[in-house]
Design an enzyme around this catalytic site. Structure first.
Site, PDB file in Angstrom:
ATOM      1  N   LYS A   1       0.835  -1.204   0.000  1.00 35.76           N
ATOM      2  CA  LYS A   1       0.000   0.000   0.000  1.00 35.76           C
ATOM      3  C   LYS A   1       0.876   1.263   0.000  1.00 35.76           C
ATOM      4  O   LYS A   1       0.621   2.210  -0.752  1.00 35.76           O
ATOM      5  CB  LYS A   1      -0.893  -0.009   1.242  1.00 35.76           C
ATOM      6  CG  LYS A   1      -1.983   1.050   1.197  1.00 35.76           C
ATOM      7  CD  LYS A   1      -2.703   1.173   2.508  1.00 35.76           C
ATOM      8  CE  LYS A   1      -3.891   0.253   2.630  1.00 35.76           C
ATOM      9  NZ  LYS A   1      -4.613   0.440   3.885  1.00 35.76           N
TER      10      LYS A   1
ATOM     11  N   LEU B   1     -33.629   9.924   6.459  1.00 37.13           N
ATOM     12  CA  LEU B   1     -35.001   9.428   6.535  1.00 37.13           C
ATOM     13  C   LEU B   1     -35.386   8.767   5.216  1.00 37.13           C
ATOM     14  O   LEU B   1     -36.542   8.814   4.813  1.00 37.13           O
ATOM     15  CB  LEU B   1     -35.963  10.582   6.869  1.00 37.13           C
ATOM     16  CG  LEU B   1     -35.943  11.081   8.323  1.00 37.13           C
ATOM     17  CD1 LEU B   1     -36.917  12.246   8.519  1.00 37.13           C
ATOM     18  CD2 LEU B   1     -36.289   9.966   9.319  1.00 37.13           C
TER      19      LEU B   1
ATOM     20  N   CYS C   1     -19.368   0.573   9.098  1.00 41.28           N
ATOM     21  CA  CYS C   1     -19.529   1.258  10.387  1.00 41.28           C
ATOM     22  C   CYS C   1     -20.804   0.906  11.147  1.00 41.28           C
ATOM     23  O   CYS C   1     -20.732   0.389  12.259  1.00 41.28           O
ATOM     24  CB  CYS C   1     -19.461   2.760  10.189  1.00 41.28           C
ATOM     25  SG  CYS C   1     -17.836   3.300   9.682  1.00 41.28           S
TER      26      CYS C   1
HETATM   27  C1  UDX Z   1     -21.408   6.377   8.738  1.00 43.47           C
HETATM   28  C2  UDX Z   1     -21.692   7.706   9.449  1.00 43.47           C
HETATM   29  O1  UDX Z   1     -22.610   8.484   8.655  1.00 43.47           O
HETATM   30  C3  UDX Z   1     -20.413   8.470   9.690  1.00 43.47           C
HETATM   31  O2  UDX Z   1     -20.678   9.661  10.406  1.00 43.47           O
HETATM   32  C4  UDX Z   1     -19.462   7.580  10.491  1.00 43.47           C
HETATM   33  O3  UDX Z   1     -18.220   8.217  10.706  1.00 43.47           O
HETATM   34  C5  UDX Z   1     -19.231   6.255   9.773  1.00 43.47           C
HETATM   35  O4  UDX Z   1     -20.496   5.617   9.521  1.00 43.47           O
HETATM   36  P1  UDX Z   1     -20.852   5.594   6.255  1.00 43.47           P
HETATM   37  O5  UDX Z   1     -20.703   4.208   6.797  1.00 43.47           O
HETATM   38  O6  UDX Z   1     -19.850   6.113   5.284  1.00 43.47           O
HETATM   39  O7  UDX Z   1     -20.878   6.660   7.460  1.00 43.47           O
HETATM   40  O8  UDX Z   1     -22.284   5.626   5.549  1.00 43.47           O
HETATM   41  P2  UDX Z   1     -23.641   6.453   5.622  1.00 43.47           P
HETATM   42  O9  UDX Z   1     -23.676   7.485   4.567  1.00 43.47           O
HETATM   43  O10 UDX Z   1     -23.935   6.918   6.995  1.00 43.47           O
HETATM   44  O11 UDX Z   1     -24.682   5.298   5.200  1.00 43.47           O
HETATM   45  C6  UDX Z   1     -24.754   4.084   5.945  1.00 43.47           C
HETATM   46  C7  UDX Z   1     -25.823   3.157   5.411  1.00 43.47           C
HETATM   47  O12 UDX Z   1     -27.113   3.649   5.688  1.00 43.47           O
HETATM   48  C8  UDX Z   1     -25.795   2.915   3.894  1.00 43.47           C
HETATM   49  O13 UDX Z   1     -25.971   1.537   3.646  1.00 43.47           O
HETATM   50  C9  UDX Z   1     -26.969   3.709   3.363  1.00 43.47           C
HETATM   51  O14 UDX Z   1     -27.510   3.163   2.196  1.00 43.47           O
HETATM   52  C10 UDX Z   1     -27.938   3.613   4.534  1.00 43.47           C
HETATM   53  N1  UDX Z   1     -28.890   4.741   4.615  1.00 43.47           N
HETATM   54  C11 UDX Z   1     -28.444   5.998   4.872  1.00 43.47           C
HETATM   55  C12 UDX Z   1     -30.260   4.502   4.463  1.00 43.47           C
HETATM   56  O15 UDX Z   1     -30.699   3.365   4.236  1.00 43.47           O
HETATM   57  N2  UDX Z   1     -31.116   5.561   4.576  1.00 43.47           N
HETATM   58  C13 UDX Z   1     -30.708   6.833   4.851  1.00 43.47           C
HETATM   59  O16 UDX Z   1     -31.561   7.731   4.942  1.00 43.47           O
HETATM   60  C14 UDX Z   1     -29.319   7.059   4.999  1.00 43.47           C
END
Ligand code: UDX
Length: 429
Positions: free
Chosen positions: A35, A250, A260
């Site tokens: 990497k 939402l 995460c």
């Molecule tokens: C998340 C947190 O948002 C971030 O603050 C933290 O540091 C790491 O975890 P991330 O994992 O990059 O970030 O994704 P995020 O954009 O939060 O989406 C997570 C999941 O939720 C996705 O699978 C997305 O499709 C889903 N989601 C998100 C929904 O189903 N509905 C929504 O309204 C928002």
């Protein structure tokens, strides 16, 4: 400031790059020699919008460096950030072995006062353990302050989130490291919350769990909407305009995934259990999320009747839009479910096809999203990529045995789809 970041994954690389962008001197350390070699040669091991340009710019400006040597990173900087993985164990608890290893490596390399900052998502009280570990293994008997500084970036928007954070959380045991932490973050012009280490660590798990809860809540509302003949998007708008609720997060769908939310939820439930609290609310958040996928699969099987030998086109493999990340992706889960029931899949994702090939070797990868539905009995939307809204619906319909779409991300308008002659099923509408 002279900074080093140990661990050059999503969080480490983006954080290091953004620190360099605002003028700090940054050394990114990773024990993966391949990497580091890629990065030294100007390559970027992950897809993250805007990152490549920023890395190149800061390497050229002499502010961003890469090495495999933790000792070099530690000795040449005043503040050392830990950004290594904290993966889940089978029982949901967090594997802290990478953090412990790095704490020992830092201890072995320290020769003068350093601030050691934990950026990885860790259970409450990990900071205390890191401080203890460094003290135990440090031969030089020099002082060191441990700080908790959780990262809130979203994949796909990581650079923007880093450059324009809503808030910066700094957990400390004494006031000594506060001035340096403020100096590092002042260029980002965000409110800085200074608290104790345990609270800072809890803020991260509490934030992610709340966001996951918000998604499960709207998914539960979607199920009520379906039963009642209401529209979840209208309901989401109606409640989201209340500032106390907020419009974001939402969107009903087939559930949340990624590296995460699922992991942090399990970890938080386990952490609570270990300190004597049964976090039933979060267990229900998990249950609703799993159930959401079951309900979607049921919707598909109820319509198609028999899945065996049916050909299904799938739009989306990444766990969300704007990323090539397929870790804990609901879209991959869905594909595996459909394959298990005997369906043949034609799949497309704008960025995640390469990373999916090892996980789904027995599907057809289609480069052109407009060709995915060719010869299919149904088309499924599994990831909320914006470009899927522009898929050539007329061509798709013409090439299919019957125009059936299962939209797991509510990208299309049901009335419009009906007008175009589709049998269209989405979530909560
Ligand atoms: C998340 C947190 O948002 C971030 O603050 C933290 O540091 C790491 O975890 P991330 O994992 O990059 O970030 O994704 P995020 O954009 O939060 O989406 C997570 C999941 O939720 C996705 O699978 C997305 O499709 C889903 N989601 C998100 C929904 O189903 N509905 C929504 O309204 C928002």
């Amino acid at each position: 400031m002279k900074l080093s970041i140990i661990g050059t994954g999503y969080v480490g690389l983006v954080t290091g790059t953004c620190f360099a962008e605002v003028g700090h001197q940054v050394i990114c350390v990773d024990n993966d020699a391949a990497k580091v070699k890629t990065l030294l040669a100007g390559g970027i091991p992950i897809y993250e919008p805007g990152l490549e340009e920023l890395v190149k710019k800061n390497v050229a400006a002499g502010r961003l460096h890469f090495t495999t040597s933790t000792a070099e990173g530690v000795q040449k900087s005043d503040v050392i950030f830990i950004a290594v993985p904290t993966p889940p164990q089978p029982d949901g608890s967090v594997d802290l072995s990478y953090i412990e290893r790095v704490a020992r490596d830092i201890a072995a390399a320290i020769t003068s006062y350093k601030i050691v900052v934990d950026k990885s998502t860790v259970p409450v009280k990990t900071g205390e353990k890191v401080a203890e570990t460094i003290k135990r293994y440090c031969q030089a008997q020099v002082e060191c302050d441990v700080v908790s500084n959780p990262e809130f970036l979203r994949e796909g928007f990581a650079v923007d989130d880093l450059m324009h954070p809503d808030r910066v959380v700094v957990g400390v045991r004494s006031q000594r490291p506060v001035a340096a932490m403020k100096e590092i973050y002042t260029p980002f012009k965000a409110p800085i919350i200074v608290t104790d280490i345990n609270s800072a660590e809890l803020i991260k798990h509490a934030a992610n769990s709340f966001l996951a809860l918000k998604i499960s809540y709207i998914n539960a509302i979607a199920n009520v909407c379906e039963a009642a003949g209401a529209n979840v998007q209208e309901v989401a708008q109606g409640i989201g305009l209340d500032d106390r609720i907020g419009k974001r997060f939402l969107n009903a769908g087939i559930g949340f995934g990624g590296s995460c939310f699922p992991k942090d939820l399990s970890a938080f439930i386990k952490i609570a259990e270990q300190i004597g609290y049964d976090f039933k609310l979060l267990k229900e958040v998990q249950r609703i999320n799993a159930d959401q996928m079951e309900r979607f699969v049921k919707k598909i099987t109820e319509t198609l009747w028999v899945l065996k030998d049916k050909k299904i086109g799938v739009l989306g493999l990444a766990f969300k839009q704007n990323t090539d990340d397929v870790r804990s992706s609901p879209a991959i889960d869905l594909c595996q479910r459909l394959l298990k029931d005997g369906a043949a899949l034609r799949v497309h994702d704008p960025k995640a096809m390469e990373k999916t090939k090892a996980l789904l070797p027995n599907v057809t990868y289609v480069d052109d999203m407009d060709a995915v539905a060719e010869g299919c009995d149904a088309l499924v939307v599994a990831t909320e990529w914006d470009e899927f809204k522009k898929v050539d619906l007329a061509r798709a319909k013409k090439g299919m045995t019957a125009p059936i779409m299962f939209d797991g991300r509510n990208l299309f308008d049901p009335a419009e789809m009906e007008k175009l002659g589709w049998i269209y099923k989405s979530i909560g509408r």
